[in-house]
Design a protein around this motif. Structure first.
Motif, PDB file in Angstrom:
ATOM      1  N   CYS A  35      27.163 110.319  92.471  1.00 56.55           N
ATOM      2  CA  CYS A  35      25.940 111.435  92.087  1.00 56.55           C
ATOM      3  C   CYS A  35      26.547 112.659  92.068  1.00 56.55           C
ATOM      4  CB  CYS A  35      24.619 111.805  92.882  1.00 56.55           C
ATOM      5  SG  CYS A  35      23.568 110.026  93.513  1.00 56.55           S
ATOM      6  N   GLU A  38      23.428 115.231  89.219  1.00 55.75           N
ATOM      7  CA  GLU A  38      21.632 114.726  89.092  1.00 55.75           C
ATOM      8  C   GLU A  38      20.277 115.282  89.181  1.00 55.75           C
ATOM      9  OE1 GLU A  38      22.115 112.509  86.508  1.00 55.75           O
ATOM     10  OE2 GLU A  38      24.567 111.735  86.794  1.00 55.75           O
ATOM     11  N   LEU A  42      17.430 112.457  89.135  1.00 56.02           N
ATOM     12  CA  LEU A  42      17.055 111.901  90.109  1.00 56.02           C
ATOM     13  C   LEU A  42      14.858 111.416  90.851  1.00 56.02           C
ATOM     14  CD1 LEU A  42      19.785 112.813  92.920  1.00 56.02           C
ATOM     15  CD2 LEU A  42      19.826 110.768  91.347  1.00 56.02           C
ATOM     16  N   THR A  45      14.723 107.911  89.010  1.00 56.33           N
ATOM     17  CA  THR A  45      15.442 106.641  89.588  1.00 56.33           C
ATOM     18  C   THR A  45      15.647 106.679  90.862  1.00 56.33           C
ATOM     19  OG1 THR A  45      17.511 108.330  88.505  1.00 56.33           O
ATOM     20  CG2 THR A  45      18.035 106.631  90.216  1.00 56.33           C
ATOM     21  N   SER A  46      14.874 107.573  92.327  1.00 55.32           N
ATOM     22  CA  SER A  46      14.409 106.730  92.985  1.00 55.32           C
ATOM     23  C   SER A  46      12.933 106.086  92.852  1.00 55.32           C
ATOM     24  CB  SER A  46      14.328 108.246  94.043  1.00 55.32           C
ATOM     25  OG  SER A  46      13.583 109.278  93.279  1.00 55.32           O
ATOM     26  N   PHE A  69      22.291 107.008  98.536  1.00 52.62           N
ATOM     27  CA  PHE A  69      23.049 108.179  97.385  1.00 52.62           C
ATOM     28  C   PHE A  69      23.951 108.456  97.819  1.00 52.62           C
ATOM     29  CE2 PHE A  69      18.340 107.708  96.586  1.00 52.62           C
ATOM     30  CZ  PHE A  69      17.977 107.579  94.754  1.00 52.62           C
ATOM     31  N   THR A  78      20.997 118.797  93.893  1.00 52.81           N
ATOM     32  CA  THR A  78      21.331 116.548  94.431  1.00 52.81           C
ATOM     33  C   THR A  78      21.243 116.641  95.697  1.00 52.81           C
ATOM     34  OG1 THR A  78      22.606 116.674  91.826  1.00 52.81           O
ATOM     35  CG2 THR A  78      22.957 115.063  94.131  1.00 52.81           C
ATOM     36  N   ILE A  82      18.420 115.066  97.868  1.00 55.61           N
ATOM     37  CA  ILE A  82      18.142 113.233  98.499  1.00 55.61           C
ATOM     38  C   ILE A  82      17.885 113.489  99.990  1.00 55.61           C
ATOM     39  CG2 ILE A  82      19.943 112.121  99.755  1.00 55.61           C
ATOM     40  CD1 ILE A  82      21.736 112.980  97.068  1.00 55.61           C
ATOM     41  N   ALA A 124      23.630 106.516  89.144  1.00 54.62           N
ATOM     42  CA  ALA A 124      22.095 107.817  88.596  1.00 54.62           C
ATOM     43  C   ALA A 124      20.997 107.528  87.564  1.00 54.62           C
ATOM     44  CB  ALA A 124      22.091 108.814  89.523  1.00 54.62           C
TER      45      ALA A 124
END
Length: 335
Positions: A35, A38, A42, A45-46, A69, A78, A82, A124
């Motif tokens: 990543c 992003e 995210l 995506t997650s 990630f 980002t 995370i 991602a």
């Protein structure tokens, strides 16, 4: 669907799930996502990937799954996202690099640190079809140690990018680089492949060319690439050009051989021009003396010399970076 190429027998993949027949349990899966800035994509995506892990577990394709990630020195939120996601979901993990090392090194960091029987790498941006992971796992169950995700069409790319990308793959093949046509970095690797990859210590990394060199039984999975869900591409033309040069100079010495042939050709041409200039000097008294033998070879040889020095410089730069043996990446945090 899982296919085999038409040009190589080494890509044969058994049709039956031989691992299950031999008593192997479903594998533990880790999905690695490099990543860089992003933050916008995210959350979606997650969400999709966690649902995918649930689906794969329920269907019996995996025993358990996790997400890794890799924050490649992002300048937005980002890493903060995370961290918060990892705190709320035990299947989510984060790897924070100390700075921006580039996509290939970030991907390598994730591959070498993610556990599991199999590791799937994916970008991602949600352009790669997540459902293709089922076919990849089926390929693994049938005996493949590497399963490449191959773009069936490039309809989401601009015409310029599509033409240049396909030309680039063709050039690499022509100079002897073992590359999977229209494959980027969406692939499944088994644990033995990861451990073999760990033995490669070079600083200049081009995984698309390196992975096929590992050998192992392989298979292809074709999928359709989608539009980016959110944000903008983090691969401008300058980075794509740098990656293209990396691929050529890391796996082929053909450019150096071309320089040798080019030097021979230019020498013959220069000799012919010298003969022609001498003929003009003797049989055409009205010609301005020295113009041909001075100007034309000067510009021609000067341009060729600069080009050759540039190509040689690329290889010398690689030797320089390899001999220093600096770390390919530094991990600042693991969660």
């Amino acid at each position: 669907m899982v296919d085999r190429p038409e040009t190589s027998d080494e890509w044969h993949m058994p049709a039956e799930p031989i691992r299950q027949e031999r008593g192997h349990p479903p594998p533990k899966l880790a999905i690695v996502l490099p990543c860089y800035n992003e933050e916008e994509v995210l959350p979606e995506t997650s969400r999709r990937l966690l649902l995918l892990l649930d689906d794969l577990s329920e269907s019996g394709l995996i025993e358990e799954g996790s997400l890794y990630f890799v924050d490649d020195g992002s300048e937005d939120g980002t890493w903060q996202f995370i961290q918060s996601l990892a705190a709320s979901n035990e299947r989510v993990h984060g790897i924070k690099l100390s700075r921006n090392y580039g996509h290939q090194r970030a991907l390598l960091a994730g591959l070498l640190h993610a556990p599991g029987d199999v590791v799937i790498s994916i970008d991602a941006d949600l352009q790669d079809d997540l459902t293709a992971t089922k076919s990849m796992l089926s390929g693994y169950a049938s005996g493949a140690e590497i399963v490449y995700g191959v773009r069936r069409l490039r309809q989401m790319d601009t015409s310029v990018k599509r033409v240049t990308a396909e030309a680039y793959y063709s050039i690499l093949r022509a100079i002897g680089v073992n590359l999977i046509f229209n494959h980027a970095d969406y692939r499944l690797l088994s644990r033995p492949v990861i451990e073999a990859l760990r033995e490669y210590k070079e600083t200049n990394i081009f995984l698309r060319g390196l992975i096929p060199q590992l050998g192992f039984q392989s298979a292809l999975v074709y999928y359709d690439r989608q539009e980016r869900f959110a944000g903008v591409s983090k691969y401008p033309f300058s980075k794509m050009l740098a990656l293209a040069i990396e691929g050529i100079t890391s796996f082929s010495d053909v450019p150096l051989k071309i320089i040798t042939i080019l030097g021979l050709v230019i020498s013959l041409v220069s000799f012919a021009m010298a003969t022609w200039a001498l003929w003009i000097r003797i049989f055409n008294p009205s010609a301005v003396p020295g113009w041909a033998s001075t100007v034309i070879p000067l510009y021609m040889l000067g341009g060729i010399q600069l080009l050759c020095m540039g190509v040689i410089g690329q290889y010398l730069a690689k030797i320089y970076s390899e001999t220093k043996s600096r770390p390919r990446f530094i991990i600042e945090k693991l969660i």
